[in-house]
Design a protein around this motif. Structure first.
Motif, PDB file in Angstrom:
ATOM      1  N   MET A 158      25.480  91.645  11.615  1.00 38.98           N
ATOM      2  CA  MET A 158      25.563  90.864  10.557  1.00 38.98           C
ATOM      3  C   MET A 158      24.760  89.370  10.772  1.00 38.98           C
ATOM      4  SD  MET A 158      29.041  89.375   8.875  1.00 38.98           S
ATOM      5  CE  MET A 158      29.392  90.887   8.021  1.00 38.98           C
ATOM      6  N   GLU A 159      24.018  89.068   9.767  1.00 45.85           N
ATOM      7  CA  GLU A 159      23.066  87.931   9.857  1.00 45.85           C
ATOM      8  C   GLU A 159      24.138  86.855   8.859  1.00 45.85           C
ATOM      9  OE1 GLU A 159      20.617  86.837  11.819  1.00 45.85           O
ATOM     10  OE2 GLU A 159      20.550  88.721  12.837  1.00 45.85           O
ATOM     11  N   LEU A 160      24.254  85.568   9.187  1.00 50.03           N
ATOM     12  CA  LEU A 160      24.706  84.476   8.272  1.00 50.03           C
ATOM     13  C   LEU A 160      24.214  83.340   8.759  1.00 50.03           C
ATOM     14  CD1 LEU A 160      28.414  85.226   9.132  1.00 50.03           C
ATOM     15  CD2 LEU A 160      27.226  85.927   7.060  1.00 50.03           C
ATOM     16  N   ALA A 161      23.989  82.330   7.535  1.00 50.97           N
ATOM     17  CA  ALA A 161      23.648  80.966   7.758  1.00 50.97           C
ATOM     18  C   ALA A 161      24.103  79.999   6.903  1.00 50.97           C
ATOM     19  CB  ALA A 161      22.049  81.008   7.336  1.00 50.97           C
ATOM     20  N   PHE A 162      24.652  78.769   7.471  1.00 48.83           N
ATOM     21  CA  PHE A 162      25.335  77.931   6.599  1.00 48.83           C
ATOM     22  C   PHE A 162      25.130  76.554   7.322  1.00 48.83           C
ATOM     23  CE2 PHE A 162      27.946  79.651  10.224  1.00 48.83           C
ATOM     24  CZ  PHE A 162      28.587  78.638  10.723  1.00 48.83           C
ATOM     25  N   THR A 163      25.540  75.384   6.479  1.00 46.53           N
ATOM     26  CA  THR A 163      25.624  74.257   7.220  1.00 46.53           C
ATOM     27  C   THR A 163      26.987  73.658   7.246  1.00 46.53           C
ATOM     28  OG1 THR A 163      23.381  73.635   6.061  1.00 46.53           O
ATOM     29  CG2 THR A 163      24.821  72.116   6.625  1.00 46.53           C
ATOM     30  N   GLY A 164      27.201  73.157   8.639  1.00 45.04           N
ATOM     31  CA  GLY A 164      28.579  72.404   8.900  1.00 45.04           C
ATOM     32  C   GLY A 164      28.625  71.118   9.717  1.00 45.04           C
ATOM     33  N   ARG A 165      29.589  70.734   9.715  1.00 42.38           N
ATOM     34  CA  ARG A 165      29.698  69.473  10.465  1.00 42.38           C
ATOM     35  C   ARG A 165      30.346  69.693  11.953  1.00 42.38           C
ATOM     36  NH1 ARG A 165      29.314  64.603   8.278  1.00 42.38           N
ATOM     37  NH2 ARG A 165      29.530  65.305   6.198  1.00 42.38           N
ATOM     38  N   VAL A 166      29.787  68.966  12.750  1.00 39.75           N
ATOM     39  CA  VAL A 166      30.349  69.008  14.177  1.00 39.75           C
ATOM     40  C   VAL A 166      31.913  68.120  14.256  1.00 39.75           C
ATOM     41  CG1 VAL A 166      29.980  68.385  16.560  1.00 39.75           C
ATOM     42  CG2 VAL A 166      27.952  69.150  15.132  1.00 39.75           C
ATOM     43  N   ILE A 167      32.745  68.649  14.610  1.00 40.30           N
ATOM     44  CA  ILE A 167      34.142  68.261  14.768  1.00 40.30           C
ATOM     45  C   ILE A 167      34.538  68.126  16.081  1.00 40.30           C
ATOM     46  CG2 ILE A 167      34.777  68.865  12.327  1.00 40.30           C
ATOM     47  CD1 ILE A 167      36.374  71.123  13.793  1.00 40.30           C
ATOM     48  N   GLU A 168      35.310  66.978  16.597  1.00 37.20           N
ATOM     49  CA  GLU A 168      35.814  66.870  17.747  1.00 37.20           C
ATOM     50  C   GLU A 168      37.359  67.327  17.852  1.00 37.20           C
ATOM     51  OE1 GLU A 168      36.007  63.357  21.672  1.00 37.20           O
ATOM     52  OE2 GLU A 168      35.351  63.162  19.511  1.00 37.20           O
ATOM     53  N   TRP A 169      37.749  68.178  18.603  1.00 44.09           N
ATOM     54  CA  TRP A 169      39.234  68.222  18.760  1.00 44.09           C
ATOM     55  C   TRP A 169      39.441  67.661  20.249  1.00 44.09           C
ATOM     56  CZ3 TRP A 169      41.864  70.868  22.729  1.00 44.09           C
ATOM     57  CH2 TRP A 169      43.143  70.898  22.700  1.00 44.09           C
ATOM     58  N   ARG A 170      40.533  66.679  20.010  1.00 44.51           N
ATOM     59  CA  ARG A 170      40.926  66.069  21.274  1.00 44.51           C
ATOM     60  C   ARG A 170      42.257  66.666  21.992  1.00 44.51           C
ATOM     61  NH1 ARG A 170      38.675  61.479  23.010  1.00 44.51           N
ATOM     62  NH2 ARG A 170      36.957  60.648  21.894  1.00 44.51           N
ATOM     63  N   GLY A 171      42.091  67.488  23.149  1.00 44.65           N
ATOM     64  CA  GLY A 171      43.318  67.880  23.898  1.00 44.65           C
ATOM     65  C   GLY A 171      43.321  67.466  24.897  1.00 44.65           C
ATOM     66  N   PRO A 172      43.749  67.946  26.050  1.00 40.49           N
ATOM     67  CA  PRO A 172      43.470  67.428  27.420  1.00 40.49           C
ATOM     68  C   PRO A 172      42.204  67.182  27.890  1.00 40.49           C
ATOM     69  CG  PRO A 172      45.021  69.505  27.243  1.00 40.49           C
ATOM     70  CD  PRO A 172      44.373  69.418  26.097  1.00 40.49           C
ATOM     71  N   ALA A 173      41.075  68.150  27.186  1.00 36.61           N
ATOM     72  CA  ALA A 173      39.696  67.778  27.301  1.00 36.61           C
ATOM     73  C   ALA A 173      39.059  67.909  25.798  1.00 36.61           C
ATOM     74  CB  ALA A 173      39.003  68.616  28.172  1.00 36.61           C
ATOM     75  N   PRO A 174      37.985  67.128  25.596  1.00 31.04           N
ATOM     76  CA  PRO A 174      37.430  67.115  24.252  1.00 31.04           C
ATOM     77  C   PRO A 174      36.804  68.529  24.189  1.00 31.04           C
ATOM     78  CG  PRO A 174      36.361  65.776  25.560  1.00 31.04           C
ATOM     79  CD  PRO A 174      37.442  65.942  26.597  1.00 31.04           C
ATOM     80  N   TYR A 175      37.011  69.120  22.948  1.00 31.92           N
ATOM     81  CA  TYR A 175      36.153  70.364  22.498  1.00 31.92           C
ATOM     82  C   TYR A 175      35.498  69.881  21.296  1.00 31.92           C
ATOM     83  CZ  TYR A 175      38.816  73.069  26.151  1.00 31.92           C
ATOM     84  OH  TYR A 175      39.161  73.529  27.235  1.00 31.92           O
ATOM     85  N   TYR A 176      34.178  70.568  21.014  1.00 34.63           N
ATOM     86  CA  TYR A 176      33.529  70.255  19.914  1.00 34.63           C
ATOM     87  C   TYR A 176      33.014  71.733  18.998  1.00 34.63           C
ATOM     88  CZ  TYR A 176      32.503  65.674  21.699  1.00 34.63           C
ATOM     89  OH  TYR A 176      32.926  64.461  22.087  1.00 34.63           O
ATOM     90  N   PHE A 177      33.205  71.710  18.099  1.00 33.58           N
ATOM     91  CA  PHE A 177      33.055  72.955  16.892  1.00 33.58           C
ATOM     92  C   PHE A 177      32.472  72.785  15.628  1.00 33.58           C
ATOM     93  CE2 PHE A 177      37.308  73.085  19.305  1.00 33.58           C
ATOM     94  CZ  PHE A 177      37.173  74.444  19.932  1.00 33.58           C
ATOM     95  N   VAL A 178      31.902  73.695  15.331  1.00 32.66           N
ATOM     96  CA  VAL A 178      31.402  73.714  13.583  1.00 32.66           C
ATOM     97  C   VAL A 178      32.227  74.661  13.131  1.00 32.66           C
ATOM     98  CG1 VAL A 178      29.691  74.073  12.182  1.00 32.66           C
ATOM     99  CG2 VAL A 178      29.176  73.159  14.252  1.00 32.66           C
ATOM    100  N   ALA A 179      33.017  74.242  12.068  1.00 33.87           N
ATOM    101  CA  ALA A 179      33.843  75.427  11.328  1.00 33.87           C
ATOM    102  C   ALA A 179      32.906  76.125  10.260  1.00 33.87           C
ATOM    103  CB  ALA A 179      34.914  74.558  10.461  1.00 33.87           C
ATOM    104  N   VAL A 180      33.076  77.468  10.671  1.00 34.96           N
ATOM    105  CA  VAL A 180      32.543  78.368   9.536  1.00 34.96           C
ATOM    106  C   VAL A 180      33.093  78.310   8.246  1.00 34.96           C
ATOM    107  CG1 VAL A 180      31.894  80.772   9.470  1.00 34.96           C
ATOM    108  CG2 VAL A 180      31.966  79.944  11.749  1.00 34.96           C
TER     109      VAL A 180
END
Length: 96
Positions: free
Chosen positions: A1-23
């Motif tokens: 399955m192929e998908l394409a989209f545009t999203g914003r890089v978000i930072e989750w600040r926990g004990p260590a920062p993580y970065y994601f793009v929400a689908v």
């Protein structure tokens, strides 16, 4: 399955920062339709992802009915990404 989209890089600040793009919702719904044949457990979905010229393998995390694409430091550095950036994403969901 192929998908394409545009999203914003978000930072989750926990004990260590993580970065994601929400689908986005529409693409998350498409993924849910094949999730049973893709997941290897815990609801995570293995994918091959592309952001610009940077290709990488990872697994989507389920979150609130959607999915998050994790962005490791190596990926963010190679693509020059920072929190708040709007990025084009290509995903290939790996089906078993």
């Amino acid at each position: 399955m192929e998908l394409a989209f545009t999203g914003r890089v978000i930072e989750w600040r926990g004990p260590a920062p993580y970065y994601f793009v929400a689908v986005p919702d529409e693409e998350s719904a498409d993924i849910r339709e094949v999730a049973a044949t893709a997941t290897y457990g815990w609801g995570v979905i293995p994918v091959e992802a592309r952001i610009g010229e940077v290709a990488f393998e990872t697994s989507l995390f389920p979150k609130d009915g959607g999915y998050l694409l994790p962005l490791k430091k190596a990926v963010r550095g190679a693509a020059g990404l920072a929190a708040g950036d709007e990025v084009p994403v290509g995903l290939t969901v790996r089906l078993r």
